[in-house]
Enzyme design. Structure first.
Site, PDB file in Angstrom:
ATOM      1  N   SER A 163      38.683  33.111  43.849  1.00 40.55           N
ATOM      2  CA  SER A 163      38.516  33.467  42.711  1.00 40.55           C
ATOM      3  C   SER A 163      39.592  34.113  41.750  1.00 40.55           C
ATOM      4  O   SER A 163      39.812  33.574  40.137  1.00 40.55           O
ATOM      5  CB  SER A 163      37.334  34.051  41.870  1.00 40.55           C
ATOM      6  OG  SER A 163      35.926  33.873  42.567  1.00 40.55           O
ATOM      7  N   LYS A 178      39.172  40.280  32.621  1.00 40.51           N
ATOM      8  CA  LYS A 178      37.710  39.212  33.111  1.00 40.51           C
ATOM      9  C   LYS A 178      36.578  39.963  32.780  1.00 40.51           C
ATOM     10  O   LYS A 178      36.232  40.660  32.885  1.00 40.51           O
ATOM     11  CB  LYS A 178      37.345  38.773  34.890  1.00 40.51           C
ATOM     12  CG  LYS A 178      36.635  37.908  34.848  1.00 40.51           C
ATOM     13  CD  LYS A 178      37.099  37.594  36.737  1.00 40.51           C
ATOM     14  CE  LYS A 178      36.060  36.563  37.177  1.00 40.51           C
ATOM     15  NZ  LYS A 178      36.065  36.676  39.023  1.00 40.51           N
ATOM     16  N   SER A 196      36.511  31.861  39.897  1.00 41.37           N
ATOM     17  CA  SER A 196      35.839  32.143  38.595  1.00 41.37           C
ATOM     18  C   SER A 196      37.216  32.453  37.348  1.00 41.37           C
ATOM     19  O   SER A 196      36.605  32.599  36.489  1.00 41.37           O
ATOM     20  CB  SER A 196      34.702  32.323  39.110  1.00 41.37           C
ATOM     21  OG  SER A 196      35.126  33.984  39.810  1.00 41.37           O
TER      22      SER A 196
END
Length: 466
Positions: free
Chosen positions: A173, A74, A149
């Site tokens: 997330s 990420k 996210s």
């Protein structure tokens, strides 16, 4: 258990594939993918590391289990020499001067980083649409959001672009996008994995965690990243979880669920029906099921966002274009700060900074922020009581199925409420795993602090039960 890591490892050892071929294949798929999961490909790094693995195998040396296994990161983690953008305009040219501890541990084990993955800017969002790289598209239906996210990380795993990915979970997330894309996603006990080198959103709930397609792969990556780190004082020494231990599910006697979660009008009727059907299957296996009382979801969401916004306002105050990021010059220093932040932060990030500064401001902090801290303590106490009565808490991951791309941006409050079933466990700093079974967005398994092993045990039980 169906471990991709073990399968690929054996293929490499048996010389059925080369590491270079494997990495090139994954990179090719990532280049061609149309799901907006890629912020940057790490071609040069990946291919150089793959060549070293091939040379090692060719010379007859033993390779480790993770050696040569491709993974995704990420884009909120530092990886020295690569751009770490947080999917934001402010940091779109920022190069990492060092590597995050969790990522370094994977590199030390020989895993190969392929890609920096698209996400909501600074982790602010539940749909991976608040990003300069375009919205992440769901792996199953590209008209829907990928979740957030860590949306790019979950979609890459679901589409087999990476073997596993490292997401970040503050209020759901990892777990929510894992549910939206039908993969496993773990938020470990807070402090089990170092946060050093992870761009801070809300420091009191930020967690590093893996996303993968099997429980065993989650376990392998978790064990590799866990442990005390002198660079992160919230970390602690944790024992390695043995594979045999999570196969023995006899110790789980009682499962609980929150009645108010299931009775909520916001819960999709199909998800509710499927969840209750799972409860009946668990009962049929001889496990006792207990109905628990908990805080209303509105209270959980309000408490979480009060504290998270306050912490993000503080954490992002350093990003003014002076030491980091894309500076926009104006007439004077104050205006330069204002323009730099106004033009480079996303609307959602600005909303959270403004909200955070509001709850921390004089006249509001006692009424709002301190009340939030008090509620967080009450929530933790509630969990302590619950886990004296049950071994596991089972819950839906989300109250509804993934929305269409664009809908969340029109309704920020609805986006916040989509976190209703994940944020409470974050406030309690508990280990929580999304499994891709039971409902349209999976099920969420939670245990008491430091009981990550029990979460994985119950995941194995559910895999054979549902």
């Amino acid at each position: 258990m169906d471990s991709q890591i073990r399968s690929i490892h054996q293929q490499l050892v048996d010389k059925k594939i080369t590491c270079t071929e494997l990495v090139q294949s994954k990179l090719s798929n990532l280049k061609e993918n149309s799901h907006n999961t890629v912020n940057a490909l790490l071609d040069d790094i990946a291919l150089k590391l793959a060549a070293k693995v091939d040379a090692k195998i060719a010379s007859g040396e033993t390779i480790g289990l993770l050696e040569g296994i491709p993974f995704g990161i990420k884009d909120v983690y530092m990886l020295q020499g690569t751009c770490t953008t947080a999917s934001s305009d402010l940091l779109k040219h920022y190069k990492s001067p060092y590597t995050a501890t969790a990522i370094q541990k994977l590199l030390d084990a020989g895993a190969i980083p392929l890609v920096k993955e698209n996400c909501d800017s600074f982790g602010h969002g539940s749909s991976s649409e608040n990003t300069i790289f375009g919205p992440v598209k769901n792996a199953i239906n590209p008209e829907l959001v990928g979740g957030g996210s860590s949306g790019g990380s979950a979609v890459n795993v679901a589409k087999d672009y990476t073997v596993f990915s490292i997401g970040g979970d503050t209020g759901g997330s990892i777990r929510q996008p894992a549910g939206y894309n039908h993969v496993y996603g773990l938020k470990p006990t807070y402090g089990r994995i170092s946060r050093y080198g992870l761009m801070a959103y809300a420091s009191s709930t930020d967690c590093v965690g893996p996303i993968a397609k099997s429980i065993e792969d989650i376990l392998i990556v978790l064990n590799t990243m866990s442990g005390l780190d002198p660079k992160d004082q919230t970390t602690f020494t944790s024992e390695t979880i043995q594979e045999d231990a999570i196969l023995d599910t006899k110790s789980i006697k009682t499962v609980g669920y929150f009645k108010n979660f299931i009775d909520s009008e916001a819960l999709d009727p199909k998800i509710k029906a499927d969840f209750l059907a799972c409860i009946e299957k668990i009962k049929a296996k001889g496990i006792s099921v207990k109905v628990l009382d908990f805080f209303e979801s509105d209270t959980l969401v309000s408490t979480y966002y009060t504290l998270a916004m306050a912490e993000t306002a503080s954490n992002l105050s350093r990003l003014d274009g002076t030491n980091y990021g894309n500076r926009i010059e104006a007439e004077n220093l104050k205006e330069t700060y204002a323009v730099t932040r106004s033009e480079n932060f996303s609307e959602e990030t600005k909303r959270r900074i403004v909200g955070g500064n509001q709850v921390l401001s004089q006249g509001f902090s006692d009424e709002i922020y301190l009340k939030g801290l008090n509620l967080r303590d009450q929530i933790s106490q509630n969990f302590e009581k619950d886990f004296s009565e049950v071994d596991i808490i089972l819950s839906p991951v989300t109250p509804s199925t993934p929305p269409k791309i664009g809908d969340s941006l029109k309704a920020p409050l609805a986006m916040y409420l989509s976190d209703a079933y994940t944020v409470g466990f974050s406030l309690g700093q508990l280990p929580t795993l999304t499994v891709p079974q039971g409902t349209a967005t999976g099920l969420q398994i939670t245990a008491a602090k430091n009981n990550d092993e029990l979460v994985l045990k119950f995941a194995n039980f559910l895999k054979d039960t549902i």
